[in-house]
Design an enzyme around this catalytic site. Structure first.
Site, short mmCIF file in Angstrom:
data_model
loop_
_atom_site.label_atom_id
_atom_site.label_comp_id
_atom_site.label_asym_id
_atom_site.label_seq_id
_atom_site.Cartn_x
_atom_site.Cartn_y
_atom_site.Cartn_z
N LYS A 138 0.86 -1.19 0.00
CA LYS A 138 0.00 0.00 0.00
C LYS A 138 0.88 1.22 0.00
O LYS A 138 2.00 1.19 0.51
CB LYS A 138 -0.87 0.02 1.26
CG LYS A 138 -2.11 0.85 1.11
CD LYS A 138 -3.19 0.08 0.39
CE LYS A 138 -4.51 0.78 0.34
NZ LYS A 138 -5.59 -0.16 -0.01
N1 GLU Z 1 -7.37 0.04 -3.27
C1 GLU Z 1 -8.10 -1.14 -3.53
C2 GLU Z 1 -8.12 -2.03 -2.30
O1 GLU Z 1 -7.93 -1.59 -1.20
C3 GLU Z 1 -7.64 -1.86 -4.79
C4 GLU Z 1 -6.23 -2.35 -4.75
C5 GLU Z 1 -5.76 -2.94 -6.08
O2 GLU Z 1 -6.55 -3.05 -6.98
O3 GLU Z 1 -4.58 -3.22 -6.14
O4 GLU Z 1 -8.40 -3.20 -2.38
#
Ligand code: GLU
Length: 427
Positions: A117
């Protein structure tokens, strides 16, 4: 304060620290799985944490330095995967927690990614598009050695979107001297994005909600749904669920709430928001105190905004039968206990909102193949994964006498631990 490697107990003081919450959930599952100490240490500690300070010249000529993070919690099952968020209250502990949730989420739906993240401390509401572009590009340049289709694949999250992904893709491609679409997902269609990706998280929420309703002997047509958040996840869930016959009785946003016991016309509400900038003052419903709307009696509550909205101070007021966690970490561990007493059927975040990353996986696959699927294929494959994952978690919960959240963590931890065991420790 949570430490990285030692067990955490949750009190009122650290209840809202997402890293403490993630660690507590981890500990519970690890204990039940009887994971050995060494494996626990590996799984609970992020593999890599990058902090960057980004100088950017603002439109008025001033120079500002922004702080950004990228945490790769695990790359045991594949490249890191996870969004990047822009918000004033981003913190390393939050990004750590979100990165670990991505590891477990990808493992729950069994896609070949680890978890990562990113976040930048900034307020997108006061930044121009040009300033946001500069921040995004410089951030990308700072972490460029650590991302890539085989390393770590960012995606949109809170306050980032297709345009942000296009800038990251372009910056990465300029450095690589050729176009690399698979470095990010959630891109515009014209740059290698996938059909169905913008809808995917909301669609996934709808799919698992339907499964839960069926399990509990309920019907979409007679189910009252309250959704907190009207953005990428909540807005899309509302649109798709109302088209599928659900009765969306309330939408709760940061600036107000709107209520109609007979069901809101979501398309009309979306038009109203576009015209006026707010969901309030909508002719097809009545305005309601946003602090109260979440506690309406309903069949399905979908918190689809940010962390910690259901906590020890308000969990006893929740009156839903099914809680479908569209956001990451909307419920604190102390609130979990209250919801369990109230017999709320919880579809935990790492399952409920996994539709987004699942279609991100499809996007990555399509980019690497250079062959794009039609929307029906994307949605069909998404349904297969969401339905199977839901069934697997519910079955596991029943078999081991644990709640759905603990079951999801146990399944995920087990899969990641197995991968690490097979790989061994490189030294
Ligand atoms: N931000 C989204 C999540 O928390 C998508 C993450 C992604 O597609 O890599 O799942």
């Amino acid at each position: 304060m949570a430490t990285l490697t030692s067990p955490v107990s949750i009190s009122l003081e650290n209840e809202k620290n997402p890293w403490a919450a993630a660690a507590a959930r981890f500990d519970e599952a690890a204990m039940r799985l009887n994971l050995d100490d060494g494996m626990c240490k590996i799984l609970r500690t992020p593999a890599r944490e990058i902090t960057v300070h980004i100088p950017v010249q603002l439109d008025d000529g001033r120079i500002e330095v922004f702080t950004g993070y990228r945490v790769q919690h695990s790359v045991a099952r594949g490249p890191g995967k996870g969004g990047i968020r822009f918000a004033p209250d981003v913190s390393l502990d939050e990004v750590r927690a979100l990165a670990s949730w991505m590891t477990w989420k990808c493992a729950v739906v069994n896609i070949p990614f680890g978890g990562a993240k990113g976040g930048i401390i900034c307020d997108p509401n006061v930044l121009s598009t040009a300033e946001l572009e500069k921040i995004t590009r410089r951030y990308t340049a700072e972490i460029i050695d650590y991302i890539g289709p085989e390393r770590d694949v960012p995606a949109p999250d809170v306050n980032t979107n297709e345009q942000t992904m296009a800038w990251i893709m372009d910056t990465y491609s300029m450095h690589s001297r050729h176009t690399v679409t698979a470095v990010v997902t959630g891109k515009p269609m014209a740059l290698g994005g996938s059909r169905g990706r913008p809808e995917a998280t909301g669609r996934g929420c709808m799919m698992v909600t339907k499964k839960a309703l069926t399990l509990l002997g309920m019907q979409p047509e007679t189910s009252r749904v309250v959704i907190q958040g009207f953005g990428n996840v909540g807005g899309m869930a509302a649109k798709l669920m109302s088209a599928a016959g659900f009765r969306i009785v309330a939408i709760v946003e940061y600036d107000g709430a709107v209520y109609n016991p007979h069901g809101l016309d979501i398309a009309a509400l979306q038009r109203h928001r576009k015209e006026t900038g707010s969901i309030t003052g909508f002719a097809g419903g009545e305005d309601m105190d946003r602090a109260e709307a979440m506690f309406l009696e309903c069949d399905v509550l979908i918190p689809a905004a940010t962390e910690n909205v259901i906590h020890s101070g308000n969990a006893d007021r929740i009156r839903c039968k099914i809680l479908c966690e569209g956001a990451n970490g909307p419920t604190t561990p102390l609130a979990d206990e209250v919801l369990a007493e109230k017999k709320v059927f919880v579809i935990p975040d790492i399952l409920a909102n996994a539709g987004g990353v699942t279609v991100s996986y499809f996007e990555w696959v399509q980019d690497r193949q250079g062959f794009f699927w039609n929307e029906a294929t994307v949605n069909e494959r998404l349904k297969e994964i969401m339905d199977e994952s839901f069934d697997a978690i519910v079955e596991y919960a029943g078999k081991h006498g644990v709640n759905n959240r603990t079951a999801a963590y146990m399944v995920a931890l087990d899969r990641v631990a197995f991968a690490i065991k097979l790989r061994g420790i490189y030294a």
